[in-house]
Enzyme design. Structure first.
Site, PDB file in Angstrom:
ATOM      1  N   GLU A   1     -11.684  -8.532  -0.787  1.00 56.94           N
ATOM      2  CA  GLU A   1     -11.318  -9.827  -0.200  1.00 56.94           C
ATOM      3  C   GLU A   1     -11.861  -9.972   1.219  1.00 56.94           C
ATOM      4  O   GLU A   1     -12.189 -11.074   1.665  1.00 56.94           O
ATOM      5  CB  GLU A   1      -9.806 -10.023  -0.201  1.00 56.94           C
ATOM      6  CG  GLU A   1      -9.209 -10.269  -1.586  1.00 56.94           C
ATOM      7  CD  GLU A   1      -8.868  -8.996  -2.326  1.00 56.94           C
ATOM      8  OE1 GLU A   1      -9.219  -7.895  -1.838  1.00 56.94           O
ATOM      9  OE2 GLU A   1      -8.249  -9.080  -3.405  1.00 56.94           O
TER      10      GLU A   1
ATOM     11  N   PHE B   1       6.465  -7.671  -7.624  1.00 56.34           N
ATOM     12  CA  PHE B   1       5.157  -7.034  -7.686  1.00 56.34           C
ATOM     13  C   PHE B   1       4.112  -7.910  -6.985  1.00 56.34           C
ATOM     14  O   PHE B   1       4.013  -9.095  -7.247  1.00 56.34           O
ATOM     15  CB  PHE B   1       4.753  -6.789  -9.144  1.00 56.34           C
ATOM     16  CG  PHE B   1       3.372  -6.202  -9.278  1.00 56.34           C
ATOM     17  CD1 PHE B   1       3.095  -4.925  -8.796  1.00 56.34           C
ATOM     18  CD2 PHE B   1       2.349  -6.936  -9.857  1.00 56.34           C
ATOM     19  CE1 PHE B   1       1.811  -4.395  -8.896  1.00 56.34           C
ATOM     20  CE2 PHE B   1       1.069  -6.415  -9.963  1.00 56.34           C
ATOM     21  CZ  PHE B   1       0.806  -5.140  -9.483  1.00 56.34           C
ATOM     22  N   GLN B   2       3.381  -7.307  -6.081  1.00 57.99           N
ATOM     23  CA  GLN B   2       2.336  -7.985  -5.293  1.00 57.99           C
ATOM     24  C   GLN B   2       2.875  -9.166  -4.493  1.00 57.99           C
ATOM     25  O   GLN B   2       2.185 -10.164  -4.308  1.00 57.99           O
ATOM     26  CB  GLN B   2       1.151  -8.411  -6.173  1.00 57.99           C
ATOM     27  CG  GLN B   2       0.392  -7.201  -6.727  1.00 57.99           C
ATOM     28  CD  GLN B   2      -0.979  -7.545  -7.279  1.00 57.99           C
ATOM     29  OE1 GLN B   2      -1.198  -8.617  -7.818  1.00 57.99           O
ATOM     30  NE2 GLN B   2      -1.910  -6.606  -7.150  1.00 57.99           N
TER      31      GLN B   2
ATOM     32  N   LYS C   1       2.786 -19.100  -7.939  1.00 54.05           N
ATOM     33  CA  LYS C   1       2.166 -19.239  -9.259  1.00 54.05           C
ATOM     34  C   LYS C   1       2.771 -20.379 -10.075  1.00 54.05           C
ATOM     35  O   LYS C   1       2.062 -21.061 -10.808  1.00 54.05           O
ATOM     36  CB  LYS C   1       2.308 -17.912 -10.014  1.00 54.05           C
ATOM     37  CG  LYS C   1       1.356 -17.774 -11.188  1.00 54.05           C
ATOM     38  CD  LYS C   1       1.449 -16.367 -11.788  1.00 54.05           C
ATOM     39  CE  LYS C   1       0.459 -16.198 -12.933  1.00 54.05           C
ATOM     40  NZ  LYS C   1       0.554 -14.841 -13.503  1.00 54.05           N
TER      41      LYS C   1
ATOM     42  N   MET D   1     -21.740   2.509  20.395  1.00 58.00           N
ATOM     43  CA  MET D   1     -21.065   1.913  21.549  1.00 58.00           C
ATOM     44  C   MET D   1     -19.912   2.812  22.015  1.00 58.00           C
ATOM     45  O   MET D   1     -19.671   2.951  23.213  1.00 58.00           O
ATOM     46  CB  MET D   1     -20.559   0.508  21.216  1.00 58.00           C
ATOM     47  CG  MET D   1     -20.092  -0.273  22.427  1.00 58.00           C
ATOM     48  SD  MET D   1     -21.374  -0.484  23.702  1.00 58.00           S
ATOM     49  CE  MET D   1     -22.035  -2.099  23.302  1.00 58.00           C
TER      50      MET D   1
END
Lengths: 166, 575
Positions: free
Chosen positions: B66, B128-129, B178, B486
């Site tokens: 993602e 869940f999630q 959902k 760096m």
């Protein structure tokens, strides 16, 4: 560090309190007290926040808060004459022997005793922060068992305050 | 924002009142906003959205993480000026967007991020999630929404695009549970946006303009500090006209690179920590600094805001009033769109910069150009010079974060706006390569080069799969010094050469890595090879990874240490 009172007019949306509170934290501003409630306009709420900071910090704070989409306007109330009040409930240890004495403190403050138990009293006081602080200090010697304060609600004395539109 | 006529063209078959699911409504609304590409990754809570995508004309680009998706959407937005769109599922999908959202917020990039969430009857149950992504992203979005009712969707989406793309742009997140995606309702597009409390259009007043012009008119050593706001406002033409008419030299901030032609006689390049001598001296010696869509951040003021531009009247134009006076003491502030400000100012101004001042600046430029020591090894700066010369400053160049980023900003003289794509504010390693994917997706015909380090590339190199899958001819330039350059530089200068956790010698063979993804891999270890290999890569019509093995001890100079002022520059070992 000056103390300031802001009135923030917001959309009455879920999470709007969180948005404002998070912004204060994110920009490193302190919240001394915060109250939220309905206003004269349906769908809008007003938050009264007391905070502290110098002029530059306050300017930045007002501008940042104004940027929140759900903020309609920010009004720097304490810039002009205003009235500010809070309510405190104070549970004081009070055996029957000292009740009359405590009543003698409560009365000049126009506070009231709203509950009496065998060994304690609950006192309700309304006023500005200084008045509530003063009463709390006077009751301290008797033993304060519990203290709860609403935080400040405030309003300008006249309507020509500086409205800053978001 | 597109017109009603345009909407009708986009959706000739659209019927008002048609029964649509929430997912279909979402996609319909995206089309109405003129969206063509969306970047994303499917998962449980967005299954209804992906089911609708199956038969949609929206082009979905499947990332491998993602974070890759959102950086690609960001690169797409920066290169085009359009709003980038990313979709991710609930929980981990949504939290994987967080770095990308913060990146876009810091650099004022318009994004609309759509996340799924668990059905509303499970919200708050640690399902869940499940993750509270609106709560998590509140401090890093311009605004966010949790959609409770399908009937709110068209309005929310329209508002989200409006908020993301107007005023000071930024990311907006829409979290859709959902059940809202699954349920159906008659579809009616949203009316015009009218958000109580959000008035992004700011046109400077006449008094503002007079004060602005007067301050500039008085100056004899003025300099313009032009930032990313010029690009956001599409005001590069106006800036050019304004600078040429007033003869005021232009410093382009890191975020502003490309807002003024890099080779123009009035161009001073980048200021700040790794800016050039002339730009920094110009700021320290100017009697008027005109900030145009720049925010005087700590990589320019070095945090020493009192000593910044000590002799100058500071004039500041910004669309975000909160930026005015935030970092530096400002004499003249204009809360307004920089394009309309410059348009209004143009007829009011005349040539005023003293030619002696310009001559002084040109002398410094000649005396103190960016430079490095040539010692026969392949130097990173040389690679950037080769890339610049071969593409004539016209490519879209994305970078990651670190030394290679600064060298790109120094050596690539951008000719056009929106051709430099880099994470300036947040400094997000792993940004550069996926951002190039988004830019190339938007401009299939343009040369898109992603300059990355061997460190940052490994944070998101899984997106090589997209290059192969969509045949995107991105040229990935790895400035490979086998270490975190760096960090090494700071440890060398400030930590007594105690090199702690910077060794990247156990990185993969990048040529083989590329080949494993079906992407061409090449390598160069000398100057001669670098030239030849780069030309071959440019001529090759497909994605290519070039592993430039450069000298590892090279530092970025000039350098102003944090806590110093801009005139205390370390010029480096080339002197």
């Amino acid at each position: 560090m000056e103390r300031h009172t802001l009135a923030i007019h917001v959309n009455d949306q879920p999470n709007v309190l969180t948005r404002v509170a998070i912004l204060f934290g994110q920009r490193n501003f302190n919240i001394d007290s915060i109250t939220v409630g309905a206003t004269e306009e349906p769908g809008l709420s007003r938050m009264i926040i007391t905070t502290n900071g110098d002029e530059k910090q306050l300017d930045q704070l007002i501008k940042q808060v104004s940027k929140l989409i759900d903020v309609i306007s920010v009004d720097h109330l304490s810039k002009d004459p205003m009235v500010a009040r809070e309510i405190a409930l104070i549970r004081v240890q009070a055996a029957p022997a000292v009740r009359a004495e405590i009543n003698g403190i409560v009365e000049p403050f126009r506070a009231s005793i709203i509950d009496i138990g065998p060994e304690s009293l609950i006192i309700q006081v309304t006023g500005d922060v200084g008045k509530v602080d003063a009463l709390v200090a006077l009751l301290q010697p008797y033993g304060i068992q519990e203290l709860t304060r609403t935080g400040t609600v405030a309003m300008s004395r006249c309507l020509n305050t500086s409205l800053i539109y978001a | 924002m597109i017109s009603t006529a345009e909407q009708t063209r986009l959706l000739p078959e659209m019927r008002f009142g048609e029964e649509l699911t929430g997912a279909e409504t979402l996609l319909r609304c995206l089309l109405l906003e003129g969206v063509e590409h969306i970047f994303g990754y499917p998962g449980g809570a967005v299954l209804p959205i992906y089911d609708s995508l199956y038969s949609s004309k929206l082009k979905h680009i499947l990332a491998r993480h993602e974070q890759g998706a959102i950086h690609a959407a960001d690169g797409y937005a920066r290169a085009t000026g359009k709003t980038g769109v990313v979709v991710a599922t609930s929980g981990p999908g949504a939290t994987n967007l967080v770095t990308g959202i913060a990146t876009a917020q810091m650099d004022s990039v318009p994004l609309v991020c759509i996340t799924g969430n668990v059905p509303q009857n499970l919200i708050g149950t640690d399902a869940f999630q499940e993750a509270n992504i609106t709560g998590i992203t509140m401090p890093i979005t311009k605004h966010n929404y949790f959609v409770r009712d399908i009937r709110d969707l068209p309005k929310v989406i329209k508002e989200a695009f409006f908020i993301a793309s107007t005023g000071r742009p930024g990311p907006v997140l829409i979290d859709i549970p959902k059940d809202v995606c699954n349920i159906s309702a008659p579809f009616y597009p949203a009316e015009e946006v009218n958000i109580h409390g959000y008035h992004p259009t700011r046109i400077p007043t006449d008094e503002d303009m007079e004060a602005f012009v007067e301050a500039i008119g008085k100056a004899t050593r003025p300099v313009i500090l032009a930032g990313g706001g010029i690009l956001a406002a599409g005001a590069h033409e106006e800036l050019l006209q304004f600078a040429e008419k007033t003869r005021i030299p232009v410093i382009s901030t890191f975020m502003g690179l490309g807002n003024f032609p890099g080779t123009h006689e009035l161009a001073l390049g980048m200021p700040g920590m790794h800016g050039n001598f002339t730009a920094n001296q110009a700021l320290m010696n100017a009697d008027c600094v005109i900030g145009l869509g720049a925010r005087f951040d700590d990589r320019i003021t070095m945090g020493r805001t009192k000593e910044f531009a000590p002799n100058a009247t500071i004039v500041h134009v910004d669309i975000d009033p909160a930026e005015l006076g935030k970092n530096v003491e400002t004499a003249i502030t204009v809360a307004g769109d920089v394009k309309s400000t410059l348009t209004k100012a143009l007829p009011m101004v005349k040539a005023n910069a003293s030619e002696a001042w310009i001559k002084q600046l040109h002398m410094w430029q000649e005396q103190y150009p960016y430079s490095y020591k040539k010692d026969g090894t392949l130097k990173p700066q040389e690679v950037l010079e080769i890339i610049y010369e071969s593409t004539n400053g016209e490519a879209i160049v994305t970078t990651d974060v670190g030394q290679h980023q600064m060298w790109t900003a120094q050596y690539y003289k951008f000719k056009n706006p929106r051709s430099f794509v880099s994470s300036g504010g947040l400094g997000t390693m792993g940004f550069g390569f996926p951002a190039a994917i988004g830019a190339q997706m938007a401009f299939p015909e343009r040369t898109v080069i992603s300059v990355v380090g061997d460190g940052g590339f490994q944070m998101t190199n899984q997106e090589l799969a997209i290059l192969a899958q969509y045949k995107l001819p991105v040229k990935i330039v790895i400035i490979n010094n086998q270490c975190l350059g760096m960090v090494r530089q700071w440890q060398e200068i400030f930590y007594d050469q105690r090199y702690s956790s910077i060794d990247l010698t156990c990185s993969p063979d990048f040529v083989k890595l590329a080949e494993a993804y079906g992407v061409r891999g090449m390598r160069a270890t000398t100057s001669e090879e670098a030239r030849a290999v780069w030309q071959e890569a440019l001529d090759y019509n497909g994605p290519v990874v070039i592993d430039f093995r450069v000298a590892s001890g090279e530092n970025v100079f000039p350098m102003v240490a944090a806590g110093s002022t801009l005139d205390q520059m370390m010029l480096g070992d080339e002197e």
